[in-house]
Design a protein around this motif. Structure first.
Motif, PDB file in Angstrom:
ATOM      1  N   LYS A   9      39.578  58.653  25.192  1.00 39.55           N
ATOM      2  CA  LYS A   9      40.490  57.515  25.070  1.00 39.55           C
ATOM      3  C   LYS A   9      41.148  57.488  23.689  1.00 39.55           C
ATOM      4  O   LYS A   9      42.339  57.174  23.562  1.00 39.55           O
ATOM      5  CB  LYS A   9      39.752  56.212  25.343  1.00 39.55           C
ATOM      6  CG  LYS A   9      40.604  54.959  25.270  1.00 39.55           C
ATOM      7  CD  LYS A   9      41.759  54.989  26.256  1.00 39.55           C
ATOM      8  CE  LYS A   9      41.295  54.876  27.692  1.00 39.55           C
ATOM      9  NZ  LYS A   9      42.436  54.751  28.640  1.00 39.55           N
TER      10      LYS A   9
ATOM     11  N   ALA B 174      33.845  59.670  26.802  1.00 38.73           N
ATOM     12  CA  ALA B 174      34.888  58.763  27.284  1.00 38.73           C
ATOM     13  C   ALA B 174      35.613  58.102  26.114  1.00 38.73           C
ATOM     14  O   ALA B 174      36.844  57.946  26.132  1.00 38.73           O
ATOM     15  CB  ALA B 174      34.280  57.704  28.202  1.00 38.73           C
TER      16      ALA B 174
ATOM     17  N   ASP C 253      29.333  58.514  27.737  1.00 42.26           N
ATOM     18  CA  ASP C 253      30.100  57.405  27.179  1.00 42.26           C
ATOM     19  C   ASP C 253      30.785  57.799  25.875  1.00 42.26           C
ATOM     20  O   ASP C 253      31.909  57.368  25.598  1.00 42.26           O
ATOM     21  CB  ASP C 253      29.197  56.191  26.957  1.00 42.26           C
ATOM     22  CG  ASP C 253      28.890  55.445  28.241  1.00 42.26           C
ATOM     23  OD1 ASP C 253      29.554  55.715  29.265  1.00 42.26           O
ATOM     24  OD2 ASP C 253      27.977  54.597  28.230  1.00 42.26           O
TER      25      ASP C 253
END
Length: 342
Positions: free
Chosen positions: A113, A109, A106
């Motif tokens: 982003k 990620a 996570d």
């Protein structure tokens, strides 16, 4: 005066309200929206915050509040990644309370982003701002202690039914594995961050865990003994517990080096208890801020003002991020490696 940076705060528990208060103290910052899944009437907001636009949905806030530049995420640990991604996708800079997420995937990620959207992630690790921490960091940069041989971190706190079962009822998220993550994530990630910031990454990890007092209150351990080697040389350990009777006992950091030794102690690593270093005279340090006071228990140092100040300085182009996303990822990765040994 230059244009103020517009903040929105998501999650209005104690820490979220602290973010609001610290934003209000900054001349170049302004809180312009707030969000929580609970009804506004239950949040016990300060009078001035009652006037802010309020949302029960982060998605709705992001649609309606186009002027928001930065999102402060102060929600349960398990929400950080999803909400951080929503904020980044909407083109916002993001401040994420510790931990950055509950797993490395996570965190990656979020970083991907942020790069894709050309936005920044600020991870809250406010203990770096305490005077003893800054002093030790400078000692290490100057190599005053010589080769680091041994580092010991002791974290002995109290978290009992007053914390996990307020009013005799289970807490909405504390103690639940998916939302909380565990003792190292919620209580002691600050000190894992301190270790990484000061001494670097670790390897050859071994660990033991126990749940002495919290079998009926949490999904995870309340105590652990962790040993490891530092990639940069030397060995270390973290000994921790939330099963201490009645109140927090200590958070301490002992360092044994070839040219000197020291101990930062007190309940929150807030005072230098021992310092003996070759050809060195201990300076007088500024007083540390008191710990965050949650009523029947206390947390780490109340240094959120420095965090928000750094955010403003970075966005105004004056300074670098004090705790960047890669450092936030490393803290999560280290905890994940330790917990993999259960």
């Amino acid at each position: 005066m230059s244009e103020k940076i517009k903040f929105a705060v998501v999650g209005l528990g104690f820490v979220g309200k602290r973010h609001l208060a610290m934003i209000r103290q900054q001349q170049e910052a302004e809180a312009c929206a707030i969000c929580d899944i609970r009804p506004k009437s239950e949040l016990n907001l300060p009078d001035w915050a009652e006037e802010l636009p309020f949302y029960n949905s982060l998605s709705e806030l992001l649609v309606q509040e186009k002027s928001v530049r930065l999102l402060c995420i102060c929600t349960p640990n398990g929400c950080h990644a999803e909400q951080g991604l929503l904020g980044l996708e909407a083109g916002k800079e993001v401040v994420i309370e510790k931990p950055m997420a509950l797993n490395k995937v996570d965190c990656e990620a979020l970083i991907y982003k942020s790069l894709q959207m050309s936005k920044q992630i600020f991870v809250v690790m406010q203990n770096r701002y305490s005077p003893p921490a800054k002093w030790l960091k400078q000692l290490l940069l100057e190599q005053r202690l010589g080769a680091i041989q041994l580092v010991q971190i002791n974290c002995y706190w109290n978290r009992d039914e007053r914390y996990y079962r307020p009013g005799g009822q289970p807490h909405p998220w504390k103690g639940q594995a998916a939302a909380d993550g565990g003792t190292l994530f919620t209580q002691f990630s600050h000190f894992v961050d301190m270790m990484y910031w000061l001494f670097g990454d670790i390897k050859n990890i071994s660990a033991r865990f126990a749940d002495f007092q919290h079998q009926e209150m949490t999904d995870f351990e309340d105590s652990g003994l962790v040993q490891f080697d530092f990639v940069n040389g030397g060995m270390g350990c973290i000994n921790y517990s939330t099963a201490v009777y009645q109140q927090n006992m200590e958070s301490s950091l002992t360092v044994i080096g070839a040219k000197g030794s020291l101990k930062i102690g007190g309940q929150y690593m807030n005072e230098v208890e021992y310092c003996k270093i070759e050809d060195y005279e201990m300076p007088e340090l500024p007083p540390a801020n008191p710990p965050n006071d949650y009523g029947h228990y206390k947390g780490s140092a109340a240094n959120h003002s420095y965090v928000i100040e750094n955010v403003v300085d970075v966005l105004k182009g004056r300074k670098n991020i004090s705790t960047n996303a890669l450092e936030g990822l490393k803290v999560v990765e280290i905890i994940e490696k330790i917990y993999a040994l259960k």
